[in-house]
Design an enzyme around this catalytic site. Sequence first.
Site, PDB file in Angstrom:
ATOM      1  N   ALA A   1       0.869  -1.228  -0.096  1.00 38.41           N
ATOM      2  CA  ALA A   1      -0.084   0.030   0.007  1.00 38.41           C
ATOM      3  C   ALA A   1       0.858   1.348   0.006  1.00 38.41           C
ATOM      4  CB  ALA A   1      -1.144   0.035   1.251  1.00 38.41           C
ATOM      5  N   THR A   2       2.027   1.184   0.408  1.00 34.43           N
ATOM      6  CA  THR A   2       2.745   2.397   0.553  1.00 34.43           C
ATOM      7  C   THR A   2       3.135   2.892  -0.935  1.00 34.43           C
ATOM      8  OG1 THR A   2       3.701   1.905   2.905  1.00 34.43           O
ATOM      9  CG2 THR A   2       5.284   3.460   1.351  1.00 34.43           C
TER      10      THR A   2
ATOM     11  N   ASN B   1      -6.106   3.190  10.640  1.00 37.57           N
ATOM     12  CA  ASN B   1      -5.347   2.073  11.081  1.00 37.57           C
ATOM     13  C   ASN B   1      -5.169   2.159  12.690  1.00 37.57           C
ATOM     14  OD1 ASN B   1      -3.679   4.325   9.674  1.00 37.57           O
ATOM     15  ND2 ASN B   1      -2.118   3.680  10.995  1.00 37.57           N
TER      16      ASN B   1
ATOM     17  N   GLN C   1      -6.633  -0.721   5.478  1.00 30.85           N
ATOM     18  CA  GLN C   1      -7.504  -1.265   6.584  1.00 30.85           C
ATOM     19  C   GLN C   1      -8.675  -1.859   6.246  1.00 30.85           C
ATOM     20  OE1 GLN C   1      -5.787  -2.235   9.515  1.00 30.85           O
ATOM     21  NE2 GLN C   1      -3.995  -1.120   8.929  1.00 30.85           N
TER      22      GLN C   1
ATOM     23  N   SER D   1      -3.462  -3.809   0.472  1.00 32.67           N
ATOM     24  CA  SER D   1      -2.208  -4.336   0.780  1.00 32.67           C
ATOM     25  C   SER D   1      -2.370  -5.916   0.986  1.00 32.67           C
ATOM     26  CB  SER D   1      -1.481  -3.819   1.693  1.00 32.67           C
ATOM     27  OG  SER D   1       0.113  -4.308   1.608  1.00 32.67           O
ATOM     28  N   ALA D   2      -1.841  -6.771   0.667  1.00 34.85           N
ATOM     29  CA  ALA D   2      -2.217  -8.301   0.666  1.00 34.85           C
ATOM     30  C   ALA D   2      -1.968  -8.608   2.420  1.00 34.85           C
ATOM     31  CB  ALA D   2      -1.412  -9.236  -0.057  1.00 34.85           C
ATOM     32  N   HIS D   3      -0.745  -8.141   2.946  1.00 32.84           N
ATOM     33  CA  HIS D   3      -0.687  -8.731   4.222  1.00 32.84           C
ATOM     34  C   HIS D   3      -1.312  -8.269   5.427  1.00 32.84           C
ATOM     35  CE1 HIS D   3       1.572  -5.157   6.306  1.00 32.84           C
ATOM     36  NE2 HIS D   3       1.661  -4.801   5.181  1.00 32.84           N
TER      37      HIS D   3
ATOM     38  N   THR E   1       9.283  -7.211 -12.945  1.00 31.34           N
ATOM     39  CA  THR E   1       8.678  -8.538 -12.901  1.00 31.34           C
ATOM     40  C   THR E   1       7.602  -8.963 -11.886  1.00 31.34           C
ATOM     41  OG1 THR E   1      10.690  -9.255 -14.115  1.00 31.34           O
ATOM     42  CG2 THR E   1       9.304 -10.954 -12.919  1.00 31.34           C
TER      43      THR E   1
ATOM     44  N   CYS F   1       6.517   7.305  23.909  1.00 31.64           N
ATOM     45  CA  CYS F   1       7.634   6.443  24.470  1.00 31.64           C
ATOM     46  C   CYS F   1       7.850   5.309  23.598  1.00 31.64           C
ATOM     47  CB  CYS F   1       7.775   5.957  25.991  1.00 31.64           C
ATOM     48  SG  CYS F   1       7.331   7.361  27.266  1.00 31.64           S
TER      49      CYS F   1
HETATM   50  C1  LIG Z   1      -3.932   2.913   6.109  1.00 30.05           C
HETATM   51  C2  LIG Z   1      -2.611   2.225   5.620  1.00 30.05           C
HETATM   52  N1  LIG Z   1      -1.988   2.594   4.479  1.00 30.05           N
HETATM   53  C3  LIG Z   1      -1.018   2.187   4.099  1.00 30.05           C
HETATM   54  C4  LIG Z   1      -0.189   1.408   4.812  1.00 30.05           C
HETATM   55  C5  LIG Z   1       1.197   0.660   4.391  1.00 30.05           C
HETATM   56  O1  LIG Z   1       0.930  -0.577   4.088  1.00 30.05           O
HETATM   57  P1  LIG Z   1       2.210  -1.598   3.360  1.00 30.05           P
HETATM   58  O2  LIG Z   1       2.649  -1.935   4.547  1.00 30.05           O
HETATM   59  O3  LIG Z   1       1.605  -2.494   2.337  1.00 30.05           O
HETATM   60  O4  LIG Z   1       3.066  -0.645   2.462  1.00 30.05           O
HETATM   61  C6  LIG Z   1      -0.649   0.800   6.110  1.00 30.05           C
HETATM   62  C7  LIG Z   1       0.194  -0.112   6.942  1.00 30.05           C
HETATM   63  O5  LIG Z   1       0.521   0.042   7.917  1.00 30.05           O
HETATM   64  C8  LIG Z   1      -1.993   1.249   6.499  1.00 30.05           C
HETATM   65  O6  LIG Z   1      -2.480   1.105   7.684  1.00 30.05           O
HETATM   66  S1  FES Z   2      10.509   7.103  27.279  1.00 32.39           S
HETATM   67 FE1  FES Z   2       8.861   8.464  27.890  1.00 32.39          FE
HETATM   68  S2  FES Z   2       8.916   8.121  30.057  1.00 32.39           S
HETATM   69 FE2  FES Z   2      10.610   6.934  29.240  1.00 32.39          FE
END
Ligand SMILES: Cc1ncc(COP(=O)(O)O)c(C=O)c1O
Ligand code: FES
Lengths: 405, 132
Positions: free
Chosen positions: A73-74, A154, A182, A202-204, A243, A329
């Site tokens: 998807a990217t 997402n 998603q 995206s397939a995954h 390919t 974090c």
């Molecule tokens: C909304 C959305 N767009 C794009 C992507 C990117 O997908 P891909 O990992 O297939 O490049 C993601 C995945 O994290 C997503 O959730």
């Molecule tokens: S990294 Fe955010 S409190 Fe430690």
Amino acid sequence: MKLPIFLDNHSTTPMDPRVLDTMLPYFVEKFGNAASRNHAFGWAAEEAVEQARKQIAKLIKADPKEIVFTSGATESDNLAIKGVLEMYKEKGDHIITSSTEHRAVLDTVKSLEGKGKAAVTYLPVDKFGMVNPEDVRKAITEKTILISIMLANNEIGTINPVKEIGKIAKEKGILFHCDATQGVGKIPVDVQDMGIDLMSFSAHKMYGPKGVGALYVRKKNPRVRIAAQMDGGGHERGMRSGTLPVPLIVGFGKACELCEQEMAKDTVRLIAMRDRLEASIMKALEESYLNGHPTNRLPGNLNISFAYVEGESLLMGMKDIALSSGSACTSATLEPSYVLRALGVGTELAHSSIRFGLGRFNQDDEIDYTIKKVIEIVTKLREMSPLYEMAKEGVDLKSVQWAAH
Amino acid sequence: MAYSDKVVDHFNNPRNMGSFKKDEEGVGTGMVGAPECGDVMKLQIKVQNDTIVDAKFKTFGCGSAIASSSLATEWLKGKTIEEAQKIKNTDIVQELNLPPVKIHCSVLAEDAIKAALADYQKKADGVLADAK
Ligand SMILES: Cc1ncc(COP(=O)(O)O)c(C=O)c1O
Ligand code: FES
């Protein structure tokens, strides 16, 4: 039940074993190049690719010729946005998108903006994370050439009113790109009914293999054209050279077929598990707040902020459950989730958020275990939290002068 | 990211978690950080005859922040005020094996120690001034 439990199905999904079975022959035995026109190895590969193209197109109500294979998807987002901008630059350079898009869209338009190639409008979302179609209409100028709005988010799972946006795009004669990564395979998607001109997925994310995705490119009403972003052998009708990864594509096709067959069943199961998870947690833990839309949301999504505890420490306390958090974090940038911030969730609560992503292979006992663990760890960390202590003493945390560092 | 065993140990078995009453005699309280930044640390010391006889913490923050403050309380106990002043965030980084992105958690712990010591000092000076 086996540990660790995978509840991070928005990041990726495990591959369905049935998908793997269909892929296996295409590695060693049927290894041909789908572009080889002159021998049986090539023909077998091409046939497999065309079969997958049909399975994929069927799931989204498209024509097989409208499917362009990519690496994911990217790449699809990049190809759609950069490809349209380059192809239609005589018409204008204005792009409308929203503030909660995936970074594959946001960083793409930002980079174009930075290079002076595009002017971008970032639409706000409401407190549930939804784009208002009327905002889209108002943002349109005579220079607008593309509207790019995601189907489902997402992080919070909120589903956008894509059909309404599609209608406005059509009315104004502007191309509509939808990042449906998603949503495809999880909720019904119909590119005709939704008025989508270009769509990334995206397939995954749908129990298929990593490394393959698609861009839907409309062929009629209107016929959409995009400029290729990679030069080469002119595969995929010149839109994406390279390919074709036949085994991945075969798996992608099978994954789509399974999603189509099992969506109704999966949805019922996922909603039941998700709602139980949500209700049990919310009932046991005061001051937990749902992020995103209460109902109009992906079946497997649940995003909750637990006031007074920080997300990464929550994840650390639940090491045997794979989850994600919007806390700074946990991010490389040390900024809390921009999606939650865009909904108006306070920074403190953004730091306290956990995303649960349920998928096809989760089971009830895993949900039971998760409920128990979440309640345990939130309770334990609240005992450890100076903020919780202050709140219990009646101190208004907003009135405190914090020594920010 | 993988956590060091010591961070995990402090996180799972925090030492000296809790609170003293702020107005108790000999107690110094340091509160640093901010909820918006995702980390708030409260560190308290109890001092008798210039020696820290007890210490407690409460922390809102990541595992490394919790571990840093837990470790700080361990180190503070039994130290004189002067010795406590010398605890450096780099000591904490070393002991807990913190990666670069978590160094600020240890800085926060050092700040909390300094703030608790300053609060104690201020209260002690106040008592002295009253006595005069
Ligand atoms: C909304 C959305 N767009 C794009 C992507 C990117 O997908 P891909 O990992 O297939 O490049 C993601 C995945 O994290 C997503 O959730
Ligand atoms: S990294 Fe955010 S409190 Fe430690």
